[in-house]
Write a protein that holds these residues in place. Structure first.
Motif, PDB file in Angstrom:
ATOM      1  N   THR A  87       2.516  10.794   7.266  1.00 35.66           N
ATOM      2  CA  THR A  87       1.704  11.460   6.250  1.00 35.66           C
ATOM      3  C   THR A  87       0.589  10.519   5.792  1.00 35.66           C
ATOM      4  OG1 THR A  87       3.199  10.780   4.464  1.00 35.66           O
ATOM      5  CG2 THR A  87       3.588  12.952   5.469  1.00 35.66           C
ATOM      6  N   LEU A  88      -0.285  11.033   4.959  1.00 30.56           N
ATOM      7  CA  LEU A  88      -1.471  10.283   4.557  1.00 30.56           C
ATOM      8  C   LEU A  88      -1.425   9.841   3.097  1.00 30.56           C
ATOM      9  CD1 LEU A  88      -4.266  12.634   6.010  1.00 30.56           C
ATOM     10  CD2 LEU A  88      -3.260  10.614   7.118  1.00 30.56           C
ATOM     11  N   ILE A  89      -2.110   8.740   2.822  1.00 28.71           N
ATOM     12  CA  ILE A  89      -2.604   8.515   1.466  1.00 28.71           C
ATOM     13  C   ILE A  89      -3.862   9.368   1.412  1.00 28.71           C
ATOM     14  CG2 ILE A  89      -3.545   6.864  -0.182  1.00 28.71           C
ATOM     15  CD1 ILE A  89      -0.601   6.385   0.350  1.00 28.71           C
ATOM     16  N   HIS A  90      -3.734  10.556   0.862  1.00 27.06           N
ATOM     17  CA  HIS A  90      -4.786  11.554   1.026  1.00 27.06           C
ATOM     18  C   HIS A  90      -5.760  11.629  -0.133  1.00 27.06           C
ATOM     19  CE1 HIS A  90      -1.676  13.755  -1.279  1.00 27.06           C
ATOM     20  NE2 HIS A  90      -2.699  14.364  -1.831  1.00 27.06           N
ATOM     21  N   ARG A  91      -5.457  10.957  -1.226  1.00 27.28           N
ATOM     22  CA  ARG A  91      -6.369  10.996  -2.369  1.00 27.28           C
ATOM     23  C   ARG A  91      -6.453   9.618  -3.005  1.00 27.28           C
ATOM     24  NH1 ARG A  91      -5.725  15.883  -6.290  1.00 27.28           N
ATOM     25  NH2 ARG A  91      -6.938  16.826  -4.611  1.00 27.28           N
ATOM     26  N   ASP A 194     -11.900  13.465  -3.036  1.00 30.38           N
ATOM     27  CA  ASP A 194     -11.398  12.088  -3.088  1.00 30.38           C
ATOM     28  C   ASP A 194     -10.537  11.724  -1.879  1.00 30.38           C
ATOM     29  OD1 ASP A 194     -12.469  11.704  -5.825  1.00 30.38           O
ATOM     30  OD2 ASP A 194     -10.915  13.149  -6.349  1.00 30.38           O
ATOM     31  N   VAL A 195     -10.892  12.260  -0.717  1.00 29.73           N
ATOM     32  CA  VAL A 195     -10.167  11.991   0.524  1.00 29.73           C
ATOM     33  C   VAL A 195     -10.784  10.767   1.212  1.00 29.73           C
ATOM     34  CG1 VAL A 195      -9.476  12.917   2.768  1.00 29.73           C
ATOM     35  CG2 VAL A 195      -9.686  14.445   0.791  1.00 29.73           C
ATOM     36  N   PRO A 196      -9.989   9.762   1.585  1.00 30.68           N
ATOM     37  CA  PRO A 196     -10.551   8.600   2.278  1.00 30.68           C
ATOM     38  C   PRO A 196     -11.334   9.002   3.527  1.00 30.68           C
ATOM     39  CG  PRO A 196      -8.323   8.113   1.558  1.00 30.68           C
ATOM     40  CD  PRO A 196      -8.547   9.571   1.285  1.00 30.68           C
ATOM     41  N   LEU A 197     -12.498   8.374   3.712  1.00 31.24           N
ATOM     42  CA  LEU A 197     -13.327   8.654   4.890  1.00 31.24           C
ATOM     43  C   LEU A 197     -12.563   8.342   6.170  1.00 31.24           C
ATOM     44  CD1 LEU A 197     -16.849   7.330   3.826  1.00 31.24           C
ATOM     45  CD2 LEU A 197     -16.259   9.682   4.415  1.00 31.24           C
ATOM     46  N   GLU A 198     -11.860   7.219   6.168  1.00 32.43           N
ATOM     47  CA  GLU A 198     -11.006   6.863   7.297  1.00 32.43           C
ATOM     48  C   GLU A 198      -9.556   7.071   6.872  1.00 32.43           C
ATOM     49  OE1 GLU A 198     -11.732   3.081   9.042  1.00 32.43           O
ATOM     50  OE2 GLU A 198     -13.916   3.327   9.061  1.00 32.43           O
ATOM     51  N   GLU A 199      -8.817   7.817   7.678  1.00 32.81           N
ATOM     52  CA  GLU A 199      -7.458   8.157   7.296  1.00 32.81           C
ATOM     53  C   GLU A 199      -6.596   6.918   7.082  1.00 32.81           C
ATOM     54  OE1 GLU A 199      -6.861  12.600   9.224  1.00 32.81           O
ATOM     55  OE2 GLU A 199      -5.844  10.892  10.157  1.00 32.81           O
ATOM     56  N   ILE A 200      -5.846   6.928   5.983  1.00 32.33           N
ATOM     57  CA  ILE A 200      -4.869   5.881   5.682  1.00 32.33           C
ATOM     58  C   ILE A 200      -3.499   6.500   5.877  1.00 32.33           C
ATOM     59  CG2 ILE A 200      -4.008   4.266   3.963  1.00 32.33           C
ATOM     60  CD1 ILE A 200      -6.801   4.494   2.621  1.00 32.33           C
ATOM     61  N   VAL A 201      -2.779   6.027   6.865  1.00 31.02           N
ATOM     62  CA  VAL A 201      -1.530   6.656   7.274  1.00 31.02           C
ATOM     63  C   VAL A 201      -0.328   5.924   6.679  1.00 31.02           C
ATOM     64  CG1 VAL A 201      -0.091   7.340   9.234  1.00 31.02           C
ATOM     65  CG2 VAL A 201      -2.588   7.407   9.435  1.00 31.02           C
ATOM     66  N   ILE A 202       0.597   6.698   6.111  1.00 28.38           N
ATOM     67  CA  ILE A 202       1.912   6.149   5.774  1.00 28.38           C
ATOM     68  C   ILE A 202       2.723   6.225   7.066  1.00 28.38           C
ATOM     69  CG2 ILE A 202       4.005   6.406   4.393  1.00 28.38           C
ATOM     70  CD1 ILE A 202       2.291   7.818   2.268  1.00 28.38           C
ATOM     71  N   GLU A 203       2.840   5.102   7.749  1.00 29.90           N
ATOM     72  CA  GLU A 203       3.524   5.113   9.042  1.00 29.90           C
ATOM     73  C   GLU A 203       5.010   5.407   8.879  1.00 29.90           C
ATOM     74  OE1 GLU A 203       2.452   1.339  10.664  1.00 29.90           O
ATOM     75  OE2 GLU A 203       0.358   1.921  10.994  1.00 29.90           O
ATOM     76  N   ARG A 204       5.591   4.851   7.825  1.00 31.76           N
ATOM     77  CA  ARG A 204       7.004   5.098   7.544  1.00 31.76           C
ATOM     78  C   ARG A 204       7.348   4.513   6.172  1.00 31.76           C
ATOM     79  NH1 ARG A 204       6.185   1.471  11.331  1.00 31.76           N
ATOM     80  NH2 ARG A 204       6.806  -0.705  11.005  1.00 31.76           N
ATOM     81  N   ILE A 205       8.412   5.036   5.593  1.00 31.21           N
ATOM     82  CA  ILE A 205       9.012   4.438   4.401  1.00 31.21           C
ATOM     83  C   ILE A 205      10.482   4.218   4.723  1.00 31.21           C
ATOM     84  CG2 ILE A 205       9.559   4.698   1.954  1.00 31.21           C
ATOM     85  CD1 ILE A 205       7.156   6.471   1.622  1.00 31.21           C
ATOM     86  N   THR A 206      10.929   2.985   4.609  1.00 28.83           N
ATOM     87  CA  THR A 206      12.293   2.643   5.003  1.00 28.83           C
ATOM     88  C   THR A 206      13.015   1.911   3.874  1.00 28.83           C
ATOM     89  OG1 THR A 206      11.438   0.608   6.013  1.00 28.83           O
ATOM     90  CG2 THR A 206      11.767   2.509   7.464  1.00 28.83           C
ATOM     91  N   PRO A 207      14.333   2.108   3.757  1.00 23.50           N
ATOM     92  CA  PRO A 207      15.107   1.386   2.745  1.00 23.50           C
ATOM     93  C   PRO A 207      15.073  -0.123   3.015  1.00 23.50           C
ATOM     94  CG  PRO A 207      16.347   3.252   3.600  1.00 23.50           C
ATOM     95  CD  PRO A 207      15.170   3.073   4.514  1.00 23.50           C
ATOM     96  N   SER A 208      15.176  -0.900   1.954  1.00 24.39           N
ATOM     97  CA  SER A 208      15.209  -2.353   2.090  1.00 24.39           C
ATOM     98  C   SER A 208      16.107  -2.932   1.005  1.00 24.39           C
ATOM     99  CB  SER A 208      13.803  -2.939   1.962  1.00 24.39           C
ATOM    100  OG  SER A 208      13.296  -2.767   0.639  1.00 24.39           O
ATOM    101  N   GLU A 209      16.439  -4.199   1.155  1.00 25.76           N
ATOM    102  CA  GLU A 209      17.201  -4.897   0.127  1.00 25.76           C
ATOM    103  C   GLU A 209      16.324  -5.132  -1.086  1.00 25.76           C
ATOM    104  OE1 GLU A 209      20.388  -5.857   0.051  1.00 25.76           O
ATOM    105  OE2 GLU A 209      20.757  -4.883   2.003  1.00 25.76           O
ATOM    106  N   CYS A 210      16.863  -4.902  -2.262  1.00 23.69           N
ATOM    107  CA  CYS A 210      16.108  -5.168  -3.472  1.00 23.69           C
ATOM    108  C   CYS A 210      16.056  -6.677  -3.722  1.00 23.69           C
ATOM    109  CB  CYS A 210      16.732  -4.476  -4.678  1.00 23.69           C
ATOM    110  SG  CYS A 210      16.508  -2.688  -4.709  1.00 23.69           S
ATOM    111  N   PRO A 211      14.902  -7.203  -4.085  1.00 27.31           N
ATOM    112  CA  PRO A 211      14.820  -8.630  -4.400  1.00 27.31           C
ATOM    113  C   PRO A 211      15.573  -8.949  -5.669  1.00 27.31           C
ATOM    114  CG  PRO A 211      12.790  -7.538  -5.000  1.00 27.31           C
ATOM    115  CD  PRO A 211      13.624  -6.514  -4.282  1.00 27.31           C
TER     116      PRO A 211
END
Length: 215
Positions: A87-91, A194-211
């Motif tokens: 998905t995109l950072i669309h705005r 307010d759409v970025p001229l060049e698409e900014i893609v959320i490639e993935r969101i993955t769980p991680s260890e909390c600091p």
């Protein structure tokens, strides 16, 4: 310059989120009056963490499932389903927010699940670096989309006259990536502003260890 920034903030609010006061009771002057937040605002408790990998870099996110359980469960569910991948950072509204999680390449809408309850009345403020649910004009209308505040935006908080926008986490690392995204050039694509001229893609969101956070 201050007037210009304030003007952009007001315009950004109207374009992004269509602020209205829904629900609550109408006072004698016709203004919607929401019940006050009861008790002190809790301290945010980070108990689930994720890495959002974008085409411009990684952002570490922490969410609070203790005080905002519905928003947290909603986000985790979308992550577990792989919904956000591609998905995109669309705005992007400069000096305001970056928003994503609802469109794929070419600004194609990606339908989400059933909307959730607005938990803004918990009292967390939309400060710089906080993660919040985007929604339509109706209060309980948030689905998959979220935004990150790039400045302090208390005008988005729950108040007597506004249902607000529910903060449910914050950026733990990579705020420089958020800031980089927050200054990209934008334009209008069809009905979307307010759409970025060049698409900014959320490639993935993955769980991680909390600091380990300092007290």
């Amino acid at each position: 310059m201050k007037k210009q920034i304030r003007g952009k903030l007001v315009l950004g609010i109207l374009l992004l989120l269509g602020l209205t006061a829904c629900g609550g009771e109408e006072g004698s002057n016709g203004v919607i009056v929401n019940p006050p937040v009861t008790g002190p605002v809790p301290e945010m408790s980070i108990d689930a963490c994720f890495v959002m990998t974008t085409s411009l870099g990684e952002v570490g996110l922490g969410i609070d499932s203790r005080h905002t359980p519905q928003s947290a469960a909603n986000f985790i569910g979308y992550v577990n389903d792989g919904f956000y991948d591609g998905t995109l950072i669309h705005r992007v509204i400069h000096n305001f927010i970056i928003q994503g999680g609802g469109f794929t390449s070419g600004m194609v809408p990606k339908p989400g699940k059933a909307p959730i309850k607005n938990e803004a009345s918990v009292g967390f403020s939309n400060l710089r670096g906080t993660l919040a649910m985007a929604r339509a004009r109706q209060s309980d209308s948030a689905t998959s989309q979220f935004f990150i505040n790039t400045l302090d935006n208390p005008q988005l908080d729950y108040s007597a006259s506004s249902e607000g926008y529910a903060v449910f986490g914050r950026v733990l690392s990579g705020m420089e990536v958020v800031d980089q995204i927050g200054i990209v050039a934008t334009n209008r694509v069809g009905e979307y502003a307010d759409v970025p001229l060049e698409e900014i893609v959320i490639e993935r969101i993955t769980p991680s260890e909390c600091p380990v956070l300092e007290e």
